[in-house]
Design an enzyme around this catalytic site. Structure first.
Site, mmCIF file in Angstrom:
data_model
loop_
_atom_site.group_PDB
_atom_site.id
_atom_site.type_symbol
_atom_site.label_atom_id
_atom_site.label_comp_id
_atom_site.label_asym_id
_atom_site.label_seq_id
_atom_site.Cartn_x
_atom_site.Cartn_y
_atom_site.Cartn_z
ATOM 1 C CE LYS A 20 38.887 -1.491 -35.713
ATOM 2 N NZ LYS A 20 38.863 -0.021 -35.953
ATOM 3 C CD GLN A 27 43.661 2.260 -33.792
ATOM 4 O OE1 GLN A 27 44.408 1.722 -34.862
ATOM 5 N NE2 GLN A 27 44.317 2.515 -32.548
ATOM 6 C CE1 TYR A 58 41.128 3.931 -40.727
ATOM 7 C CE2 TYR A 58 43.270 4.978 -40.870
ATOM 8 C CZ TYR A 58 42.416 4.124 -40.252
ATOM 9 O OH TYR A 58 42.561 3.584 -39.146
ATOM 10 C CE LYS A 77 15.468 -3.158 -0.623
ATOM 11 N NZ LYS A 77 15.553 -1.637 -0.626
ATOM 12 C CG ASN A 110 43.418 2.954 -44.980
ATOM 13 O OD1 ASN A 110 44.048 2.520 -43.736
ATOM 14 N ND2 ASN A 110 44.050 3.805 -45.511
ATOM 15 C CB SER A 121 19.579 -5.285 1.125
ATOM 16 O OG SER A 121 20.415 -4.671 2.034
ATOM 17 C CD GLU A 168 17.162 -1.256 -9.351
ATOM 18 O OE1 GLU A 168 18.192 -0.930 -8.772
ATOM 19 O OE2 GLU A 168 16.247 -1.811 -8.447
ATOM 20 C CG ASN A 170 17.062 -4.822 -3.841
ATOM 21 O OD1 ASN A 170 16.089 -4.188 -3.327
ATOM 22 N ND2 ASN A 170 18.341 -4.459 -3.126
ATOM 23 C CB THR A 195 -2.633 8.542 -19.374
ATOM 24 O OG1 THR A 195 -3.779 9.235 -18.597
ATOM 25 C CG2 THR A 195 -3.236 7.808 -20.291
ATOM 26 C CG HIS A 196 -1.096 12.395 -17.158
ATOM 27 N ND1 HIS A 196 -0.210 13.228 -17.803
ATOM 28 C CD2 HIS A 196 -1.894 12.086 -17.806
ATOM 29 C CE1 HIS A 196 -0.714 13.615 -18.919
ATOM 30 N NE2 HIS A 196 -2.024 13.020 -18.945
ATOM 31 C CB SER A 226 43.666 -0.956 -32.444
ATOM 32 O OG SER A 226 44.372 -1.367 -33.769
#
Ligand code: ARG
Length: 467
Positions: free
Chosen positions: A331, A328, A323, A289, A116, A283, A296, A291, A161-162, A29
């Site tokens: 993480k 492990q 355990y 553009k 552990n 872009s 997003e 953006n 609404t909607h 790990s």
């Protein structure tokens, strides 16, 4: 990060052949849990101090451990520490380095302890720190929302609404809706922190230890509110991490909704707002553009946080006590959840400050959607018409306005009166956007005075609550 490949397992005494190379990589790990190093050292020092306190190790050993750990910490911070894949994880790497520096005293550190309870402690310390930073990040975003709400307590926009124009609201009122969501997110995390902040150390591998340890001492040293009451539970359950992931998912869900709105509002079809250039990109092919990449991506990254929640739940569901190595796998999802969440909060606190509102476009859109139709119906009700009849009369008026391609407020009074003789001169005030807003004058309503009062209440609450 440097990862070395040296042949010496920490538990190799038991085995007759070296571990398979792929298995070594599969089970290690260290490529990710090196991030726990600072917390691991903190936990080890508290444990060692306690061992010295109860006389299991000598004061001299403890002094050597303290000195050695300070050097290791400095090396790690400077990026000079060599992590070894053969030493599997952060715990064994640090312990081996300590022993290399101070000899037998380093070998005594692990007395009365297991990896552990050690790893369970590390992850709780890590998460507690992450929660505190998240709580601060939420507060910063709430402050940005309050600033916007205050500036735009009078700015009219269509409420939807909607996604159809419904009734006028103020932009300030809309921002306060997100303030409330974040306020619950804050409370939820603060509550989860109580369950994170318990000490597993002392549970050892699973059953406790025969040394005369003082768990309360270690808990105090590490700032825990108390100890985990059952050793099996202490080393095996990760429900506190799942709870964190659930709270994080809700926060991301809220930011994803806000992101969706910013994206829509920035589209020229709405044209309600503009985002500061530093949060947008262009872009490579379309020169015109701009953006909204950041919102997003927040909307997109929400998916991975939901995924981590599901991953952690699934990780836990089939494990017998106590355990298992499965744990492990907690993480990477935890780290990625924290990273995504903290970046999102940091970016949003700043991005909200750079939201440029376009009040004219908002007002125009509120006019176009007959957003005061409900006000007209309410007016007729106040004049004695049953609500259902009022609804019907106004619906016919809306249809007439639609045919004339005008707003309700633009219909001459005599034409309006064709739909109900109850309509008088005073209806004009009711049909304006401002009239509609100011009539919703109660706690939680969109009247500008209420929005300003809500901002003041929120600021007071934030100031007195601290974190
Ligand atoms: N790297 C391990 C983990 O993250 C540490 C605990 C290992 N314990 C063990 N008995 N193998 O869970």
């Amino acid at each position: 990060m440097v990862i070395m490949d040296k042949p010496t397992g920490a538990w190799s005494g038991r085995f007759s052949e070296p571990v398979d190379e792929l298995v070594k990589r599969f089970t290690a790990s260290i490529p990710f849990d090196y991030r726990l190093a600072e917390f691991d050292i903190k936990g080890s020092l508290a444990h060692a101090r306690m061992l010295a306190q109860v006389g299991v190790i000598s004061p001299k050993d403890f002094a050597a451990i303290e000195q050695g750990m300070a050097e290791i910490l400095a090396e790690i911070r400077a990026g000079q520490f060599e992590w070894s894949l053969d030493l599997e994880d952060v715990h064994l790497n640090i312990e081996r380095a300590l022993t290399a520096k101070i000899g037998d005293a380093g070998k005594r550190l692990h007395t009365g302890r297991s990896r552990n309870d050690q790893v369970a402690t590390d992850i709780r310390l890590y998460l507690r720190d992450a929660v505190d930073r998240t709580l601060d990040g939420i507060r910063a975003c709430q402050n940005s929302l309050l600033d916007l709400a205050e500036q735009h307590a009078n700015t009219v926009m269509p409420g939807f609404t909607h996604l159809q124009v419904a009734q006028p609201v103020t932009f300030g009122h809309h921002m306060l809706a997100y303030f409330e969501m974040l306020d619950r997110d804050h409370a939820r995390l603060a509550d989860a922190r109580k369950r994170i902040n318990r000490l597993p150390l002392g549970a050892a591998a699973l059953a406790g230890t025969s040394y005369p340890i003082d768990r309360e001492f270690v808990a105090r040293e590490l700032g825990f509110d108390g100890v985990c009451e059952n050793s099996l539970d202490a080393v095996s359950d990760r429900d506190f991490a799942i709870e964190f992931a659930a709270a994080a998912s809700l926060i991301m869900m809220h930011f994803s909704r806000l992101s969706e709105e910013l994206i829509l509002w920035m589209s020229p079809r709405f044209g309600f707002i503009d985002l500061a250039d530093r949060f947008c990109t262009g872009s490579s092919i379309m020169p015109q553009k701009k953006n909204p990449d950041v919102p997003e991506l927040v909307r997109g990254k929400t998916g991975r946080v939901f995924g981590h929640l599901m991953g952690l739940l699934t990780l836990m569901k089939g494990q017998p006590l106590a355990y298992n190595k499965d744990n492990q796998e907690d993480k990477e999802p935890i780290f990625d959840t924290v990273d995504t969440l903290l970046d999102t909060l940091k970016i949003y606190a700043d991005m909200l400050k750079g939201v440029r509102v376009k009040p004219q476009a908002m007002r125009q859109a509120a006019h176009e959607g007959f957003s005061t139709a409900t006000d007209l119906a309410d007016y007729l009700v106040k004049k004695g018409l049953p609500f259902r009849d009022a609804h019907e009369a106004v619906a016919r008026a809306v249809r007439a306005a639609e045919i004339n391609k005008c707003d309700l407020a633009d219909l001459p009074l005599d034409e309006l009166q064709a739909f109900s003789p109850l309509l008088g001169q005073d209806v004009r005030a009711v049909l304006t956007l401002e009239g509609s807003l100011s009539s919703r004058n109660h706690v939680g309503g969109t009247a500008p005075d209420q929005v300003k009062a809500a901002v003041a209440r929120a600021r007071g609450k934030m100031a007195s609550a601290g974190r």
